[in-house]
Design a protein around this motif. Structure first.
Motif, PDB file in Angstrom:
ATOM      1  N   ALA A  35       3.392   9.268 -10.286  1.00 30.06           N
ATOM      2  CA  ALA A  35       4.831   9.351 -10.548  1.00 30.06           C
ATOM      3  C   ALA A  35       5.169   9.319 -12.032  1.00 30.06           C
ATOM      4  CB  ALA A  35       5.568   8.212  -9.841  1.00 30.06           C
ATOM      5  N   GLY A  36       4.222   8.907 -12.856  1.00 24.51           N
ATOM      6  CA  GLY A  36       4.509   8.812 -14.283  1.00 24.51           C
ATOM      7  C   GLY A  36       3.252   8.901 -15.107  1.00 24.51           C
ATOM      8  N   LYS A  37       3.328   8.404 -16.312  1.00 22.21           N
ATOM      9  CA  LYS A  37       2.200   8.477 -17.238  1.00 22.21           C
ATOM     10  C   LYS A  37       1.239   7.310 -17.063  1.00 22.21           C
ATOM     11  CE  LYS A  37       5.422  10.502 -20.562  1.00 22.21           C
ATOM     12  NZ  LYS A  37       6.133  10.305 -21.840  1.00 22.21           N
ATOM     13  N   GLY A  38       1.670   6.290 -16.331  1.00 23.89           N
ATOM     14  CA  GLY A  38       0.838   5.110 -16.148  1.00 23.89           C
ATOM     15  C   GLY A  38       0.156   5.082 -14.800  1.00 23.89           C
ATOM     16  N   SER A  39      -0.768   4.151 -14.642  1.00 23.58           N
ATOM     17  CA  SER A  39      -1.438   3.948 -13.361  1.00 23.58           C
ATOM     18  C   SER A  39      -0.773   2.791 -12.625  1.00 23.58           C
ATOM     19  CB  SER A  39      -2.926   3.667 -13.584  1.00 23.58           C
ATOM     20  OG  SER A  39      -3.099   2.612 -14.525  1.00 23.58           O
ATOM     21  N   VAL A  40      -0.998   2.720 -11.308  1.00 23.75           N
ATOM     22  CA  VAL A  40      -0.350   1.694 -10.493  1.00 23.75           C
ATOM     23  C   VAL A  40      -1.368   1.038  -9.570  1.00 23.75           C
ATOM     24  CG1 VAL A  40       0.388   3.446  -8.810  1.00 23.75           C
ATOM     25  CG2 VAL A  40       1.536   1.217  -8.867  1.00 23.75           C
ATOM     26  N   PHE A  41      -1.282  -0.286  -9.472  1.00 23.68           N
ATOM     27  CA  PHE A  41      -2.151  -1.078  -8.615  1.00 23.68           C
ATOM     28  C   PHE A  41      -1.286  -1.992  -7.758  1.00 23.68           C
ATOM     29  CE2 PHE A  41      -4.644  -0.010 -12.324  1.00 23.68           C
ATOM     30  CZ  PHE A  41      -5.892   0.315 -11.818  1.00 23.68           C
ATOM     31  N   GLY A  42      -1.773  -2.363  -6.591  1.00 22.02           N
ATOM     32  CA  GLY A  42      -1.039  -3.246  -5.694  1.00 22.02           C
ATOM     33  C   GLY A  42      -1.706  -4.598  -5.543  1.00 22.02           C
ATOM     34  N   CYS A  43      -0.882  -5.605  -5.340  1.00 20.69           N
ATOM     35  CA  CYS A  43      -1.369  -6.971  -5.110  1.00 20.69           C
ATOM     36  C   CYS A  43      -0.456  -7.612  -4.075  1.00 20.69           C
ATOM     37  CB  CYS A  43      -1.377  -7.767  -6.406  1.00 20.69           C
ATOM     38  SG  CYS A  43      -1.953  -9.473  -6.224  1.00 20.69           S
ATOM     39  N   ALA A  44      -0.861  -7.586  -2.818  1.00 22.09           N
ATOM     40  CA  ALA A  44      -0.010  -8.084  -1.732  1.00 22.09           C
ATOM     41  C   ALA A  44      -0.122  -9.606  -1.603  1.00 22.09           C
ATOM     42  CB  ALA A  44      -0.393  -7.421  -0.414  1.00 22.09           C
ATOM     43  N   GLY A  45       0.966 -10.211  -1.127  1.00 23.83           N
ATOM     44  CA  GLY A  45       0.937 -11.641  -0.857  1.00 23.83           C
ATOM     45  C   GLY A  45       2.214 -12.343  -1.271  1.00 23.83           C
ATOM     46  N   ASP A  46       2.280 -13.618  -1.000  1.00 21.33           N
ATOM     47  CA  ASP A  46       3.430 -14.462  -1.295  1.00 21.33           C
ATOM     48  C   ASP A  46       3.592 -14.620  -2.799  1.00 21.33           C
ATOM     49  OD1 ASP A  46       5.274 -16.512  -1.616  1.00 21.33           O
ATOM     50  OD2 ASP A  46       4.368 -17.819  -0.115  1.00 21.33           O
ATOM     51  N   SER A  47       4.687 -14.102  -3.340  1.00 23.35           N
ATOM     52  CA  SER A  47       4.888 -14.094  -4.794  1.00 23.35           C
ATOM     53  C   SER A  47       5.053 -15.484  -5.388  1.00 23.35           C
ATOM     54  CB  SER A  47       6.111 -13.252  -5.145  1.00 23.35           C
ATOM     55  OG  SER A  47       7.282 -13.818  -4.568  1.00 23.35           O
ATOM     56  N   ALA A  48       5.334 -16.480  -4.548  1.00 19.99           N
ATOM     57  CA  ALA A  48       5.461 -17.854  -5.045  1.00 19.99           C
ATOM     58  C   ALA A  48       4.141 -18.608  -4.990  1.00 19.99           C
ATOM     59  CB  ALA A  48       6.520 -18.609  -4.242  1.00 19.99           C
ATOM     60  N   SER A  49       3.121 -17.945  -4.458  1.00 20.21           N
ATOM     61  CA  SER A  49       1.816 -18.580  -4.323  1.00 20.21           C
ATOM     62  C   SER A  49       1.071 -18.593  -5.646  1.00 20.21           C
ATOM     63  CB  SER A  49       0.988 -17.817  -3.274  1.00 20.21           C
ATOM     64  OG  SER A  49      -0.392 -18.019  -3.448  1.00 20.21           O
ATOM     65  N   GLU A  50       0.480 -19.719  -5.973  1.00 19.96           N
ATOM     66  CA  GLU A  50      -0.308 -19.824  -7.208  1.00 19.96           C
ATOM     67  C   GLU A  50      -1.448 -18.823  -7.211  1.00 19.96           C
ATOM     68  OE1 GLU A  50      -2.816 -23.209  -9.753  1.00 19.96           O
ATOM     69  OE2 GLU A  50      -1.895 -23.722  -7.828  1.00 19.96           O
ATOM     70  N   GLU A  51      -2.053 -18.617  -6.036  1.00 22.37           N
ATOM     71  CA  GLU A  51      -3.186 -17.709  -5.939  1.00 22.37           C
ATOM     72  C   GLU A  51      -2.773 -16.267  -6.199  1.00 22.37           C
ATOM     73  OE1 GLU A  51      -4.022 -21.458  -4.230  1.00 22.37           O
ATOM     74  OE2 GLU A  51      -2.428 -20.055  -3.670  1.00 22.37           O
ATOM     75  N   VAL A  52      -1.623 -15.855  -5.650  1.00 24.92           N
ATOM     76  CA  VAL A  52      -1.166 -14.474  -5.833  1.00 24.92           C
ATOM     77  C   VAL A  52      -0.742 -14.240  -7.283  1.00 24.92           C
ATOM     78  CG1 VAL A  52       0.619 -12.801  -5.184  1.00 24.92           C
ATOM     79  CG2 VAL A  52      -0.529 -14.154  -3.421  1.00 24.92           C
ATOM     80  N   ILE A  53      -0.044 -15.197  -7.867  1.00 24.07           N
ATOM     81  CA  ILE A  53       0.341 -15.070  -9.273  1.00 24.07           C
ATOM     82  C   ILE A  53      -0.905 -14.936 -10.145  1.00 24.07           C
ATOM     83  CG2 ILE A  53       1.355 -16.291 -11.235  1.00 24.07           C
ATOM     84  CD1 ILE A  53       3.395 -17.482  -9.237  1.00 24.07           C
ATOM     85  N   SER A  54      -1.896 -15.769  -9.902  1.00 18.89           N
ATOM     86  CA  SER A  54      -3.141 -15.713 -10.677  1.00 18.89           C
ATOM     87  C   SER A  54      -3.850 -14.385 -10.477  1.00 18.89           C
ATOM     88  CB  SER A  54      -4.069 -16.863 -10.267  1.00 18.89           C
ATOM     89  OG  SER A  54      -3.507 -18.105 -10.602  1.00 18.89           O
TER      90      SER A  54
ATOM     91  N   GLU B   7       0.827  -1.208   0.000  1.00 20.23           N
ATOM     92  CA  GLU B   7       0.000   0.000   0.000  1.00 20.23           C
ATOM     93  C   GLU B   7       0.862   1.260   0.000  1.00 20.23           C
ATOM     94  OE1 GLU B   7      -2.470  -0.529   3.396  1.00 20.23           O
ATOM     95  OE2 GLU B   7      -3.761  -2.027   2.428  1.00 20.23           O
ATOM     96  N   GLU B   8       1.942   1.242   0.775  1.00 22.53           N
ATOM     97  CA  GLU B   8       2.842   2.400   0.800  1.00 22.53           C
ATOM     98  C   GLU B   8       3.490   2.625  -0.566  1.00 22.53           C
ATOM     99  OE1 GLU B   8       5.711   1.915   3.906  1.00 22.53           O
ATOM    100  OE2 GLU B   8       4.176   1.676   5.457  1.00 22.53           O
ATOM    101  N   ALA B   9       3.881   1.534  -1.225  1.00 21.71           N
ATOM    102  CA  ALA B   9       4.504   1.654  -2.543  1.00 21.71           C
ATOM    103  C   ALA B   9       3.533   2.248  -3.554  1.00 21.71           C
ATOM    104  CB  ALA B   9       4.993   0.287  -3.019  1.00 21.71           C
ATOM    105  N   VAL B  10       2.303   1.756  -3.554  1.00 17.71           N
ATOM    106  CA  VAL B  10       1.296   2.285  -4.481  1.00 17.71           C
ATOM    107  C   VAL B  10       1.058   3.768  -4.220  1.00 17.71           C
ATOM    108  CG1 VAL B  10      -1.139   2.177  -5.134  1.00 17.71           C
ATOM    109  CG2 VAL B  10       0.175   0.064  -4.871  1.00 17.71           C
ATOM    110  N   ALA B  11       0.952   4.132  -2.942  1.00 16.70           N
ATOM    111  CA  ALA B  11       0.720   5.538  -2.593  1.00 16.70           C
ATOM    112  C   ALA B  11       1.886   6.412  -3.036  1.00 16.70           C
ATOM    113  CB  ALA B  11       0.484   5.664  -1.094  1.00 16.70           C
ATOM    114  N   SER B  12       3.108   5.920  -2.841  1.00 12.08           N
ATOM    115  CA  SER B  12       4.281   6.728  -3.177  1.00 12.08           C
ATOM    116  C   SER B  12       4.459   6.883  -4.687  1.00 12.08           C
ATOM    117  CB  SER B  12       5.546   6.109  -2.576  1.00 12.08           C
ATOM    118  OG  SER B  12       5.906   4.908  -3.245  1.00 12.08           O
ATOM    119  N   LEU B  13       3.926   5.931  -5.453  1.00 12.80           N
ATOM    120  CA  LEU B  13       4.109   5.959  -6.902  1.00 12.80           C
ATOM    121  C   LEU B  13       2.942   6.583  -7.657  1.00 12.80           C
ATOM    122  CD1 LEU B  13       5.652   2.415  -7.504  1.00 12.80           C
ATOM    123  CD2 LEU B  13       6.848   4.608  -7.439  1.00 12.80           C
ATOM    124  N   SER B  14       1.837   6.768  -6.977  1.00 11.59           N
ATOM    125  CA  SER B  14       0.675   7.348  -7.651  1.00 11.59           C
ATOM    126  C   SER B  14       1.020   8.734  -8.177  1.00 11.59           C
ATOM    127  CB  SER B  14      -0.509   7.431  -6.680  1.00 11.59           C
ATOM    128  OG  SER B  14      -0.923   6.143  -6.301  1.00 11.59           O
TER     129      SER B  14
END
Length: 253
Positions: free
Chosen positions: A51-70, A42-49
């Motif tokens: 910051a550029g021409k694109g939009s930013v969204f956050g997805c927290a969780g274990d990056s090795a998890s099948e559910e988070v990747i999906s 959440e802090e990263a998304v807030a700090s980057l909002s």
């Protein structure tokens, strides 16, 4: 929307991953970033909002998890309908003497560094193969995949495996217009390393260019490899270490 690229980045709550996210936003990409910790995400998304021409969204969780990747892939497809850039940056470093290293620590390093990278790449490539322009994938390795570093046998092995994954996947991904490369940072000033009061002094002496890398140094290399400027580069590793691997003095010497 297709004129703007869409990027997925794991391990982007702080440090190198956060700076890559910032740099991609500045080049115009939309970014979906991940960190294990909800608060850091959440802090990263807030700090980057904004910051550029694109939009930013956050997805927290274990990056090795099948559910988070999906979830990351689904979020990108729901909002934008395509995935163009992927940075498999999430990783874990568990130091330990080889003769005493535990099975628990070993398999956790392998799970996050190797399996997480493998399955994020697989999920993204399944989308990219259907796209006319393919896509670009970047894996984060380390100089420890190239030179011995005390108490990092499991970590070094996992990073060497990541580099071989990129090299091997050229055969399967190039026909779809998908490029895959690796960036291998050396000593870098991040939130973790700056907690060591001796870090910058030690690595400034050991690095031929006279200082450890900044996160912007690594991000610049990452953005290049993801960009159309690197459109004929695939299966390669770019070492960003100020020359350390050329001479490889140990910090323990």
């Amino acid at each position: 929307m297709k004129n703007q690229k869409v990027a997925l980045i794991t391990g982007a709550g702080q440090g190198i991953g956060l700076e890559i996210a910032r740099s991609l936003l500045e080049t115009g990409s939309h970014v979906i970033l991940n960190d294990l910790e909800q608060g850091l995400t959440e802090e990263a998304v807030a700090s980057l909002s904004g910051a550029g021409k694109g939009s930013v969204f956050g997805c927290a969780g274990d990056s090795a998890s099948e559910e988070v990747i999906s979830e990351m892939v689904e979020m990108a497809m729901r909002h934008f309908g395509h995935i163009d850039q992927v940075v498999a940056n999430a990783g874990i470093t568990l130091f330990g003497n080889f003769l005493d290293y535990s099975r628990e620590d070993f398999f956790e390093v392998v799970r996050i560094n190797q399996a997480g990278t493998f399955f994020l790449t697989q999920a993204a490539a399944r989308i990219m193969k259907r796209q006319p322009d393919g896509g670009s994938i970047l894996l984060t390795s380390s100089v420890t995949a190239h030179q011995s570093h005390e108490n990092l046998a499991a970590y070094a092995m996992s990073k060497a495996a990541v580099e071989m994954l990129a090299k091997n996947l050229v055969l399967e991904l190039a026909p779809f217009g998908i490029r895959i490369n690796t960036v291998a940072p050396g000593a870098t000033m991040t939130e973790r390393t700056t907690s060591d009061p001796n870090y910058i002094g030690t690595w400034s002496k050991l690095t031929p260019l006279g200082r450890p890398a900044s996160t912007t140094d690594i991000a610049a290399a990452a953005v290049f490899l993801l960009s159309d400027g690197a459109r004929h580069i695939t299966g390669q590793t770019l070492v960003v270490d100020g020359g350390w691997t050329s001479i490889s003095p140990s910090p323990y010497a």
